[in-house]
Design an enzyme around this catalytic site. Sequence first.
Site, PDB file in Angstrom:
ATOM      1  N   CYS A   1      -1.564   0.695   7.371  1.00 12.34           N
ATOM      2  CA  CYS A   1      -3.005   0.399   7.427  1.00 12.34           C
ATOM      3  C   CYS A   1      -3.358  -0.832   6.590  1.00 12.34           C
ATOM      4  O   CYS A   1      -3.446  -1.944   7.103  1.00 12.34           O
ATOM      5  CB  CYS A   1      -3.842   1.583   6.935  1.00 12.34           C
ATOM      6  SG  CYS A   1      -3.688   3.089   7.889  1.00 12.34           S
ATOM      7  N   ARG A   2      -3.536  -0.608   5.298  1.00 11.97           N
ATOM      8  CA  ARG A   2      -4.076  -1.648   4.429  1.00 11.97           C
ATOM      9  C   ARG A   2      -3.172  -2.855   4.259  1.00 11.97           C
ATOM     10  O   ARG A   2      -3.613  -3.991   4.422  1.00 11.97           O
ATOM     11  CB  ARG A   2      -4.407  -1.067   3.047  1.00 11.97           C
ATOM     12  CG  ARG A   2      -5.490  -0.020   3.083  1.00 11.97           C
ATOM     13  CD  ARG A   2      -5.659   0.658   1.743  1.00 11.97           C
ATOM     14  NE  ARG A   2      -4.490   1.498   1.468  1.00 11.97           N
ATOM     15  CZ  ARG A   2      -4.263   2.094   0.303  1.00 11.97           C
ATOM     16  NH1 ARG A   2      -5.105   1.924  -0.696  1.00 11.97           N
ATOM     17  NH2 ARG A   2      -3.205   2.846   0.147  1.00 11.97           N
ATOM     18  N   SER A   3      -1.917  -2.638   3.885  1.00 11.26           N
ATOM     19  CA  SER A   3      -1.066  -3.801   3.602  1.00 11.26           C
ATOM     20  C   SER A   3      -0.743  -4.617   4.844  1.00 11.26           C
ATOM     21  O   SER A   3      -0.744  -5.854   4.770  1.00 11.26           O
ATOM     22  CB  SER A   3       0.195  -3.399   2.828  1.00 11.26           C
ATOM     23  OG  SER A   3       0.989  -2.489   3.535  1.00 11.26           O
TER      24      SER A   3
ATOM     25  N   CYS B   1       0.859  -1.182   0.000  1.00 12.39           N
ATOM     26  CA  CYS B   1       0.000   0.000   0.000  1.00 12.39           C
ATOM     27  C   CYS B   1       0.896   1.232   0.000  1.00 12.39           C
ATOM     28  O   CYS B   1       2.058   1.144  -0.411  1.00 12.39           O
ATOM     29  CB  CYS B   1      -0.981  -0.013   1.180  1.00 12.39           C
ATOM     30  SG  CYS B   1      -0.253   0.206   2.807  1.00 12.39           S
TER      31      CYS B   1
ATOM     32  N   ASP C   1      -7.887   3.730   0.901  1.00 16.07           N
ATOM     33  CA  ASP C   1      -7.049   4.079   2.045  1.00 16.07           C
ATOM     34  C   ASP C   1      -7.925   4.665   3.153  1.00 16.07           C
ATOM     35  O   ASP C   1      -8.539   5.709   2.975  1.00 16.07           O
ATOM     36  CB  ASP C   1      -5.989   5.094   1.615  1.00 16.07           C
ATOM     37  CG  ASP C   1      -4.913   5.307   2.649  1.00 16.07           C
ATOM     38  OD1 ASP C   1      -5.102   4.898   3.821  1.00 16.07           O
ATOM     39  OD2 ASP C   1      -3.868   5.873   2.299  1.00 16.07           O
TER      40      ASP C   1
ATOM     41  N   ASN D   1       2.323   1.498   4.484  1.00 18.01           N
ATOM     42  CA  ASN D   1       2.549   0.230   5.182  1.00 18.01           C
ATOM     43  C   ASN D   1       2.198   0.319   6.664  1.00 18.01           C
ATOM     44  O   ASN D   1       2.853  -0.283   7.505  1.00 18.01           O
ATOM     45  CB  ASN D   1       3.983  -0.261   4.979  1.00 18.01           C
ATOM     46  CG  ASN D   1       4.202  -1.701   5.426  1.00 18.01           C
ATOM     47  OD1 ASN D   1       5.220  -2.010   6.023  1.00 18.01           O
ATOM     48  ND2 ASN D   1       3.269  -2.586   5.143  1.00 18.01           N
TER      49      ASN D   1
END
Length: 173
Positions: free
Chosen positions: A24-26, A19, A138, A22
């Site tokens: 939140c999402r990933s 993401c 995001d 690095n």
Amino acid sequence: MSLPEPRDPSGPYRISVVCLGNICRSPMAEKVLTGELDRAGLSGAVEVASSGTGGWHIGSGMDSRAAALLRAHGYPTDHAARRFDPAHLAEHDLILAMDHANLDDLRRLARERADIGDRLRLFRTFAPDAGPSPEVPDPYYGGEHGFTTVLDMVHAAAKGLTAELAARYGSAL
């Protein structure tokens, strides 16, 4: 679309989830996918890592909202943010971006690499209900609801990817 062949057939299948920062999402995708792989009996056969295309959070832990949500669902939250290194292109069998901007950044890094082929994809393309725009938005600048939405999207994609890995490799990896 089928999974790319492993770079090293004698080693684990290596997946990188990417993401922007690095935090939140990933990392959420890394933890959820790792959990799905464990439940499917593929934990020794598939390795999952995460990173970000930006470097401003290097060494930081996961966003507190992402960590709280993962903890509430029984996932571990240990994490240190890192930046995607161009060397990762040669180290991973499948590199999964969270959105088109991340995918474009990865494609720029890989433009000189003929060996990348279809190894770069959007993570959510593995979700059965991804629709025409399979991005994971995001949640960083939003509220708690955005993180819940991301977790739902990540979970669906992780289940779909795990099913494909299990169908293709089973215990043969």
